[in-house]
Design a protein around this motif. Structure first.
Motif, short mmCIF file in Angstrom:
data_model
loop_
_atom_site.label_atom_id
_atom_site.label_comp_id
_atom_site.label_asym_id
_atom_site.label_seq_id
_atom_site.Cartn_x
_atom_site.Cartn_y
_atom_site.Cartn_z
N PRO A 263 0.83 -1.37 0.04
CA PRO A 263 0.00 0.42 -0.07
C PRO A 263 0.52 1.21 -0.37
CG PRO A 263 0.01 -1.38 2.14
CD PRO A 263 0.70 -1.77 1.11
N GLY A 264 2.08 1.10 0.18
CA GLY A 264 3.17 2.47 0.29
C GLY A 264 3.15 3.07 -0.78
N TRP A 265 3.20 2.54 -1.44
CA TRP A 265 3.12 3.05 -3.44
C TRP A 265 1.50 3.28 -4.38
CZ3 TRP A 265 7.72 4.73 -5.34
CH2 TRP A 265 8.89 4.46 -5.11
N LYS A 266 0.87 3.27 -3.62
CA LYS A 266 -0.49 3.38 -4.30
C LYS A 266 -0.71 4.61 -5.05
CE LYS A 266 -3.75 0.26 -1.84
NZ LYS A 266 -5.01 -0.09 -0.81
N PRO A 267 -0.25 5.24 -4.26
CA PRO A 267 -0.24 6.93 -4.93
C PRO A 267 0.60 6.99 -5.93
CG PRO A 267 -0.15 7.55 -2.56
CD PRO A 267 -0.10 6.03 -2.46
N TRP A 281 2.34 -10.00 1.49
CA TRP A 281 1.76 -11.19 2.36
C TRP A 281 2.72 -12.69 1.75
CZ3 TRP A 281 0.91 -11.19 7.53
CH2 TRP A 281 0.15 -10.17 7.64
N PRO A 282 2.05 -12.07 0.58
CA PRO A 282 3.29 -14.06 -0.04
C PRO A 282 4.67 -13.18 -0.24
CG PRO A 282 2.12 -13.14 -1.91
CD PRO A 282 1.80 -12.25 -0.35
N ALA A 283 5.52 -12.37 -0.10
CA ALA A 283 6.87 -12.08 0.31
C ALA A 283 6.88 -12.46 1.64
CB ALA A 283 6.99 -10.69 -0.12
N ALA A 284 6.09 -12.02 2.70
CA ALA A 284 6.25 -12.12 3.84
C ALA A 284 6.85 -13.46 4.52
CB ALA A 284 5.47 -11.24 5.01
N ILE A 285 5.68 -14.40 4.27
CA ILE A 285 5.74 -15.92 4.27
C ILE A 285 6.93 -16.11 3.90
CG2 ILE A 285 4.50 -17.89 3.79
CD1 ILE A 285 1.69 -15.91 3.59
N ASN A 286 7.21 -16.00 2.72
CA ASN A 286 8.42 -17.17 1.93
C ASN A 286 9.44 -15.98 2.82
OD1 ASN A 286 7.44 -16.04 -1.48
ND2 ASN A 286 7.68 -17.79 -0.46
N TRP A 287 9.88 -14.89 3.31
CA TRP A 287 10.65 -14.19 4.31
C TRP A 287 11.27 -15.01 5.95
CZ3 TRP A 287 9.72 -10.86 8.95
CH2 TRP A 287 10.78 -10.89 9.58
#
Length: 350
Positions: A263-267, A281-287
């Motif tokens: 969400p930090g790049w939504k603008p 979330w997928p990247a967080a699970i991988n991490w």
């Protein structure tokens, strides 16, 4: 102190080879890979090899030195004592050559690295923008000598390798969040990083030089870390909001090239007409799985060396499960962007 080490250092401090948000060691693996997916797998293997395999020769020698020299006044000298007493002359010669090579490569790298930062990222960008290349070459030579002189001052005031590492962690405390968030928040700009680096350095040196907090002692290190992280965070967040963000052209170019998720790049995504910015979330699970895999591999090797088969099996099993989950959920790069059909064609890579 344990909570500061385990819960703060990994995100709050800058440390060579383990920089929050990536660094030179990681970039080397990324740039030499065939694709984004290969680069992430190469980075994962680097962390397994770097943290789970490479430390064990050092650890074993350290344990042997504790047995051979139980009453050393300077424990850091144990490594050299073992080398002198145990290795035959030929291998001692190899070790001396290796030490010299490692020392010179590190010194050369950091002198060039520091001069490059001073000239390209500060002097050329903010002070002298339109000078000749010959001018910048001479300026880089002066910067190299300056960095070497300052490094010499620091060196003569260090009493131990452990103290050097703690000093490095302390003066970089609070910069980590900027290096991490620049990938996840469009508002981070150059002044965010500059203010964080200057703030961490000034606050840490004030605590150690004026208030006499000793980072070699557990209490001094913990207090220095906490105060520096909190103060530096206030400084860089304030600087971020008090200065102008990067121009839309720069942000758009960065977004097209890097494809940051979350969400930090939504603008920026909205301005480009991109509907799906992806989920973290997928990247967080991988991490999480990657961290578990690396640590379980580290502890499993140690338990195998000391023939603690049951505990080693447990670590291997947990690490294997984490690795399987990682491979099953690993995509390697962002999901395809979904563009607004009414937006102008942007030729974004999928």
């Amino acid at each position: 102190m344990f909570l500061v080490y385990i819960g703060m250092n990994w995100w709050a401090s800058w440390s060579p080879g383990a920089e929050p948000g990536g660094g030179g060691y990681v970039a080397q693996r990324i740039f030499s890979s065939r694709s984004e997916k290969d680069s992430l797998l190469a980075t994962l293997w680097f962390n397994v090899a770097h943290y789970a395999l490479r430390p064990w020769p050092w650890i074993l020698v350290a344990l042997c030195s504790m047995v051979l020299y139980p009453k050393l006044e300077d424990p850091e000298s144990g490594y050299v004592r073992v080398m002198i007493d145990v290795l035959p002359p030929v291998w001692r010669g190899f070790m001396i050559a290796a030490f010299a090579a490692a020392y010179m490569s590190t010194i050369a790298t950091h002198l060039n690295w520091g001069a490059s930062y001073l000239i390209n990222d500060f002097y050329k960008r903010f002070l002298q923008r339109d000078r000749t290349e010959a001018h910048y070459v001479w300026a880089s030579r002066v910067a190299t000598v300056l960095v070497m002189f300052l490094a010499g001052i620091v060196t003569v005031n260090l009493t131990s390798i452990e103290g050097a590492w703690k000093l490095l962690l302390a003066i970089g405390a609070g910069t980590g969040p900027v290096y991490l968030l620049r990938w996840y928040w469009w508002r981070i700009n150059a002044w965010s990083e500059v203010s964080a680096m200057i703030g961490a350095l000034v606050v840490s040196l004030f605590l150690q030089g004026v208030l006499k907090l000793d980072v070699d002692k557990p209490d001094g290190f913990v207090i220095t870390m906490l105060i520096t992280v909190i103060t530096t965070s206030i400084i860089w967040v304030s600087a971020t909001y008090l200065t102008q963000p990067e121009s839309p052209a720069v942000l758009d170019k960065f977004y097209r090239k890097v494809r940051p998720e979350g969400p930090g790049w939504k603008p920026v995504a909205a301005r480009l007409g991109i509907l799906n910015t992806g989920s973290l979330w997928p990247a967080a699970i991988n991490w999480v799985c990657g961290v578990i895999l690396v640590y379980c591999a580290l502890f499993a090797v140690g338990k195998l060396i000391f023939k603690e088969w049951l505990v080693a099996g447990i670590f291997l099993g947990v690490g294997l499960v984490a690795g399987i989950i990682l491979m099953k959920t690993f995509t390697g790069f962002s999901a395809d962007y979904v563009e607004d059909p009414d937006a102008e064609a942007l030729n974004l890579p999928n």
